[in-house]
Design a protein around this motif. Structure first.
Motif: not given
Ligand SMILES: Cc1cc2nc3c(=O)[nH]c(=O)nc-3n(C[C@H](O)[C@H](O)[C@H](O)COP(=O)(O)OP(=O)(O)OC[C@H]3O[C@@H](n4cnc5c(N)ncnc54)[C@H](O)[C@@H]3O)c2cc1C
Length: 287
Positions: A18-36
């Motif tokens: 959450v802290k990282l998202l607050e800092k970079h959210g607008d230019d950040c993508k979360i990676l989970s399985g990565g299949h998409s």
């Protein structure tokens, strides 16, 4: 192709993410399985400055029954859901849906949270989540937000998740009659995605349909509840005539019908009606 350069973080807790998202959210993508996400990065359809790999956050993997609520971590894979003995007992529709996604390799990496957030209009989970009245829990620096599945799918490839938010958990109310449910689909032959898929959950009392919820995927730009069918079934005995008349409205609540190389809009509408009828009859026979 090779993705654009990006900074890579692998947090080990939701708070850290959450802290990282607050800092970079607008230019950040979360990676989970990565299949998409990985194909999108390679094709440069997505070029975020930061990639946040949530694969090391153990809290996001949990599957547990908490009173009358089933709680599934966003990063639980389709395989983990398909193979969970607890889910088979309390809500077999979850495992039945998971087992129909792609192939074993796809199920071993793809995650529930990733699939829902990606909001592919042909994905399987949205139909089941709608039929199960699930809630999707998201966290951000502002705290927690709980979104009903009915409000989660906004448009084609667009969910209600905002750039600074992470999906943490999916909550499913424990069904009153766990077996009275089914997910049926016509798969695209190469990928397995749904040309059309229908999930139905029933509650039957003294031969009458006391409650019903039906989710449809693949037909429209976003998955939807077939409310017209539900209204025509609620309070009625599920005889052939009633089910046929009700499920003839399975496409009535679709905002539009998708057309592509897999099927025309008219054929998708036809499939929705046929599969809604089969789904209601199958769920009733299992009850
Ligand atoms: C060959 C193939 C066949 C497939 N067949 C099917 C099929 O038959 N049926 C089906 O339904 N699906 C199918 N899929 C999709 C697959 O199963 C995954 O569900 C899908 O790729 C997304 O999940 P993921 O975990 O890979 O997400 P990712 O690719 O990692 O992420 C997808 C998107 O969600 C975001 N995201 C991920 N996790 C979170 C989170 N916790 N919080 C906020 N945002 C998040 C990412 O930033 C990204 O925008 C197939 C995929 C492939 C490659």
């Amino acid at each position: 192709m090779i993705p654009n350069n990006f900074e890579y973080f692998a947090p080990t807790s939701i708070d850290e993410a959450v802290k990282l998202l607050e800092k970079h959210g607008d230019d950040c993508k979360i990676l989970s399985g990565g299949h998409s996400l990985i194909p999108a990065l390679k094709l440069r359809l997505a070029a975020p400055a930061v990639v946040l790999d949530i694969g090391r956050i153990k809290e996001l993997k949990q599957i547990k029954i908490d009173g009358n609520t089933i709680r599934i971590g966003a990063n639980a894979t389709h395989s983990e859901i398909a193979n969970s003995a607890e889910l088979k007992q309390h809500c077999p529709l979850l495992g039945e849906t998971a087992a129909q996604i792609g192939d074993q390799q796809v199920r071993n990496r793809g995650t529930l949270g990733g699939s829902l957030t990606h909001a592919d209009p042909a994905a399987d989970w949205p139909a089941a989540m709608l039929a199960l009245n699930a809630e999707i829990v998201v966290r951000s620096g502002k705290g927690e937000r709980v979104i009903k599945a009915a409000d989660f799918f906004v448009d084609i490839m667009t969910s209600a998740v905002q750039p600074h938010e992470i999906v943490t958990e999916i909550r499913v109310p424990k069904p009153a009659q766990p077996n009275a449910a089914v997910y049926l689909k016509v798969p695209q032959s190469a990928s397995g995605y749904a040309v059309v898929g229908v999930a139905a959950q029933l509650k039957i009392n003294n031969g009458q349909c006391e409650d019903v919820s039906i989710g449809v995927t693949g037909l429209a730009p976003k998955a939807f509840r077939a409310k017209s069918v539900e209204d025509a079934l609620r309070g009625k005995a599920l005889d052939e005539g009633t089910v046929s008349a009700a499920t003839a409205k399975a496409d009535a609540d679709a905002s539009d019908a998708m057309e592509d190389i897999h099927a025309s809009g008219d054929y998708r509408r036809h499939l929705a009606r046929v599969y809604a009828k089969r789904a209601v009859q199958t769920a009733a026979s299992r009850a």
